[in-house]
Design a protein around this motif. Structure first.
Motif, PDB file in Angstrom:
ATOM      1  N   VAL A 293       2.544  -4.513   6.109  1.00 56.49           N
ATOM      2  CA  VAL A 293       2.965  -3.152   6.446  1.00 56.49           C
ATOM      3  C   VAL A 293       3.334  -2.338   5.212  1.00 56.49           C
ATOM      4  O   VAL A 293       3.432  -1.127   5.279  1.00 56.49           O
ATOM      5  N   ASP A 294       3.564  -3.009   4.088  1.00 57.08           N
ATOM      6  CA  ASP A 294       4.036  -2.231   2.945  1.00 57.08           C
ATOM      7  C   ASP A 294       3.360  -2.588   1.626  1.00 57.08           C
ATOM      8  O   ASP A 294       2.516  -1.850   1.117  1.00 57.08           O
ATOM      9  N   SER A 295       3.695  -3.760   1.060  1.00 52.94           N
ATOM     10  CA  SER A 295       3.398  -3.959  -0.362  1.00 52.94           C
ATOM     11  C   SER A 295       1.913  -4.114  -0.691  1.00 52.94           C
ATOM     12  O   SER A 295       1.508  -3.857  -1.830  1.00 52.94           O
TER      13      SER A 295
ATOM     14  N   GLY B 298      -0.999   0.085  -4.214  1.00 55.77           N
ATOM     15  CA  GLY B 298      -1.260  -0.199  -5.614  1.00 55.77           C
ATOM     16  C   GLY B 298      -0.066  -0.431  -6.517  1.00 55.77           C
ATOM     17  O   GLY B 298      -0.229  -0.589  -7.725  1.00 55.77           O
ATOM     18  N   LYS B 299       1.160  -0.476  -5.941  1.00 57.73           N
ATOM     19  CA  LYS B 299       2.288  -0.809  -6.819  1.00 57.73           C
ATOM     20  C   LYS B 299       2.290  -2.319  -7.033  1.00 57.73           C
ATOM     21  O   LYS B 299       2.405  -3.087  -6.071  1.00 57.73           O
ATOM     22  N   VAL B 300       2.136  -2.725  -8.286  1.00 53.61           N
ATOM     23  CA  VAL B 300       2.121  -4.159  -8.602  1.00 53.61           C
ATOM     24  C   VAL B 300       3.080  -4.390  -9.760  1.00 53.61           C
ATOM     25  O   VAL B 300       3.348  -3.475 -10.537  1.00 53.61           O
TER      26      VAL B 300
ATOM     27  N   HIS C 224       1.066   5.419   8.034  1.00 54.94           N
ATOM     28  CA  HIS C 224       2.157   6.115   7.329  1.00 54.94           C
ATOM     29  C   HIS C 224       2.064   5.867   5.826  1.00 54.94           C
ATOM     30  O   HIS C 224       2.180   6.777   5.013  1.00 54.94           O
ATOM     31  N   LYS C 225       1.853   4.601   5.475  1.00 51.58           N
ATOM     32  CA  LYS C 225       1.814   4.270   4.044  1.00 51.58           C
ATOM     33  C   LYS C 225       0.643   4.974   3.368  1.00 51.58           C
ATOM     34  O   LYS C 225       0.774   5.518   2.264  1.00 51.58           O
ATOM     35  N   ALA C 226      -0.515   4.987   4.030  1.00 52.22           N
ATOM     36  CA  ALA C 226      -1.708   5.618   3.446  1.00 52.22           C
ATOM     37  C   ALA C 226      -1.476   7.116   3.234  1.00 52.22           C
ATOM     38  O   ALA C 226      -1.845   7.679   2.198  1.00 52.22           O
TER      39      ALA C 226
ATOM     40  N   VAL D  33       7.686  12.298  -2.580  1.00 53.69           N
ATOM     41  CA  VAL D  33       7.192  11.917  -1.252  1.00 53.69           C
ATOM     42  C   VAL D  33       7.211  10.389  -1.113  1.00 53.69           C
ATOM     43  O   VAL D  33       7.789   9.838  -0.178  1.00 53.69           O
ATOM     44  N   ARG D  34       6.602   9.725  -2.097  1.00 56.05           N
ATOM     45  CA  ARG D  34       6.581   8.259  -2.050  1.00 56.05           C
ATOM     46  C   ARG D  34       7.987   7.683  -2.222  1.00 56.05           C
ATOM     47  O   ARG D  34       8.301   6.607  -1.700  1.00 56.05           O
ATOM     48  N   ALA D  35       8.825   8.430  -2.939  1.00 54.26           N
ATOM     49  CA  ALA D  35      10.201   7.952  -3.166  1.00 54.26           C
ATOM     50  C   ALA D  35      10.930   7.707  -1.847  1.00 54.26           C
ATOM     51  O   ALA D  35      11.819   6.863  -1.767  1.00 54.26           O
ATOM     52  N   MET D  36      10.519   8.435  -0.793  1.00 56.37           N
ATOM     53  CA  MET D  36      11.172   8.248   0.518  1.00 56.37           C
ATOM     54  C   MET D  36      11.022   6.811   1.017  1.00 56.37           C
ATOM     55  O   MET D  36      11.854   6.313   1.767  1.00 56.37           O
ATOM     56  N   LEU D  37       9.915   6.171   0.611  1.00 55.40           N
ATOM     57  CA  LEU D  37       9.679   4.792   1.071  1.00 55.40           C
ATOM     58  C   LEU D  37      10.735   3.838   0.530  1.00 55.40           C
ATOM     59  O   LEU D  37      10.792   2.675   0.918  1.00 55.40           O
ATOM     60  N   ASN D  38      11.537   4.345  -0.381  1.00 55.29           N
ATOM     61  CA  ASN D  38      12.612   3.502  -0.908  1.00 55.29           C
ATOM     62  C   ASN D  38      13.874   3.586  -0.072  1.00 55.29           C
ATOM     63  O   ASN D  38      14.944   3.185  -0.526  1.00 55.29           O
ATOM     64  N   TYR D  39      13.738   4.096   1.151  1.00 53.63           N
ATOM     65  CA  TYR D  39      14.910   4.117   2.029  1.00 53.63           C
ATOM     66  C   TYR D  39      15.496   2.693   2.126  1.00 53.63           C
ATOM     67  O   TYR D  39      14.785   1.736   2.433  1.00 53.63           O
TER      68      TYR D  39
HETATM   69  N1  GLY Z   1       7.136  -0.041  -1.291  1.00 54.36           N
HETATM   70  C1  GLY Z   1       7.342   1.277  -1.767  1.00 54.36           C
HETATM   71  C2  GLY Z   1       6.113   1.910  -2.317  1.00 54.36           C
HETATM   72  O1  GLY Z   1       5.048   1.357  -2.218  1.00 54.36           O
HETATM   73  O2  GLY Z   1       6.204   2.981  -2.875  1.00 54.36           O
END
Ligand code: GLY
Length: 373
Positions: free
Chosen positions: A139-141, A145-147, A228-230, A243-249
């Motif tokens: 669902v997330d990682s 492309g964040k590695v 949502h992630k896409a 915008v992506r920073a919100m995923l750090n909730y």
């Molecule tokens: N897991 C947070 C992000 O991909 O930005």
């Protein structure tokens, strides 16, 4: 099977979600890429259970002329580091992997982040396919492309943006995922729910309430999270537009919890669940959200913490020290807070006393143990 498209400057690719993907879409995709050698990066536990199936799929896709080089490393956040990365480079080099070849990351979030970082940097970058085997990674990682890897006491301190060529989330593998890992993944699902999607919160509650919550019916949940992630990654691939920073909730608190507890003690989703409770409390005390937001979080998230080993050992002071060293602090204190469910806001200049209070309150609540499942 569901297909979700990710469209970014760094790469456009499909995320497939469904049962039995390895024998279908995955074989097709490897055939299309025609690598000579595939570097399969995984850990021994997942490999012992699902390795045969993966090797059979790769054998079918590559044919007699192709080969598979394996690099397996031990499970757990404590192995997501530069030593593992170096061992990976050496294994790839010895197998003669070059830029025409493809790396397949086959595992959970730790494997995905580490293998993805190896792919991003080996020979200045080779193609990577993410094959997540945990709900959290699906669902997330695995998407976006964040590695990267951790440094001592600093989670994800070294990394890159390296979009995969494709993501294959085969829900069949979730049948063997331990219950604690499923709950950890559900915390990330709840995160999308609190940020964007009320229906997902209802799904989490239903899943927790089942007497034997399992893998059934997860395809839609995973696909909804992938959508949502896409969307978020498409709008703000490199995490610069807020915008992506919100995923750090929940993650500023959550990363500190993971570090304070010692890497590998808490599962990522468990730490994020506690972190979201702290963020909800802070949203209330900042006067952003109505009272009741924390209670909603607690009701939904507490069942996901049933196997968290750290109930009584989280130390608020220590946590605050780790929070101060978080790499995301660059622009000063910045928190994702909620004005209410599905109303996230990035807030700077949060008074230190309120942060401390939120941490202490929730740590106290966890320690009390009483109303927890
Ligand atoms: N897991 C947070 C992000 O991909 O930005």
């Amino acid at each position: 099977m569901e297909e979700v498209r990710v469209e970014t400057a760094g790469g456009r690719y499909p995320v497939y979600v469904g049962d039995g993907l390895y024998e279908g879409k995955f074989v097709e995709e490897i055939r299309r890429l025609r690598p000579r050698t595939v570097a399969l990066v995984s850990h021994p536990t997942i490999f012992a259970v699902h390795g045969e199936r993966m090797l059979a799929a790769l054998g079918e896709a590559l044919g007699a002329a192709g080969s598979v080089a394996r690099f397996l490393f031990s499970q757990g956040e404590e192995h997501k580091n530069l030593r593992t990365v170096e061992a990976g480079y050496v294994a790839l080099l010895e197998a003669g992997i070059n830029r025409e070849d493809v790396l397949i990351s086959f595992g959970g979030g730790v494997v995905g982040d580490t293998a993805g970082f190896i792919a991003a940097t080996y020979m200045r970058g080779i193609g990577c396919i993410q094959v997540p085997t945990t709900l959290m990674a699906m669902v997330d990682s695995s998407i976006g492309g964040k590695v990267g890897v951790d440094l001592p006491g600093a989670k994800n301190a070294v990394g890159a943006f390296h979009q995969p060529l494709a993501v294959f989330s085969d829900t069949g593998v979730l049948q063997t995922l331990p219950a604690r890992e499923m709950r950890s993944g559900m915390a990330e699902v709840a995160k999308y729910g609190f940020l964007y999607d009320e229906a997902l919160l209802a799904e989490v509650e239903t899943w927790s309430g089942r007497r034997e919550p399992g893998a059934a019916g997860l395809e839609d949940i995973i696909a909804a999270c992938a959508v949502h992630k896409a969307r978020v990654v498409g709008e703000d691939e490199r995490d610069v537009g807020g915008v992506r920073a919100m995923l750090n909730y929940g993650h500023t608190f959550g990363h500190a919890l993971e570090s304070a507890a010692g890497f590998g003690t808490l599962l990522h989703g468990e730490a994020v669940a506690v972190g979201m409770m702290m963020a909800a409390r802070l949203s209330e005390s900042m006067g952003l959200a109505q009272g009741g937001l924390y209670d909603v979080h607690r009701r939904l998230l507490a069942p996901l913490l049933a196997a968290m080993p750290l109930r009584v050992e989280v130390d608020a002071e220590e946590l605050l020290v780790y929070m101060r060293s978080d790499k995301k602090r660059g622009k000063g204190e910045r928190f994702v807070l909620l004005e209410g469910p599905q109303a996230p806001r990035l807030v700077e200049d949060v008074p230190r006393e309120l942060v401390n209070e939120a941490v202490e309150d929730i740590v106290e609540d966890i320690r009390s143990g009483e109303p927890w499942p």
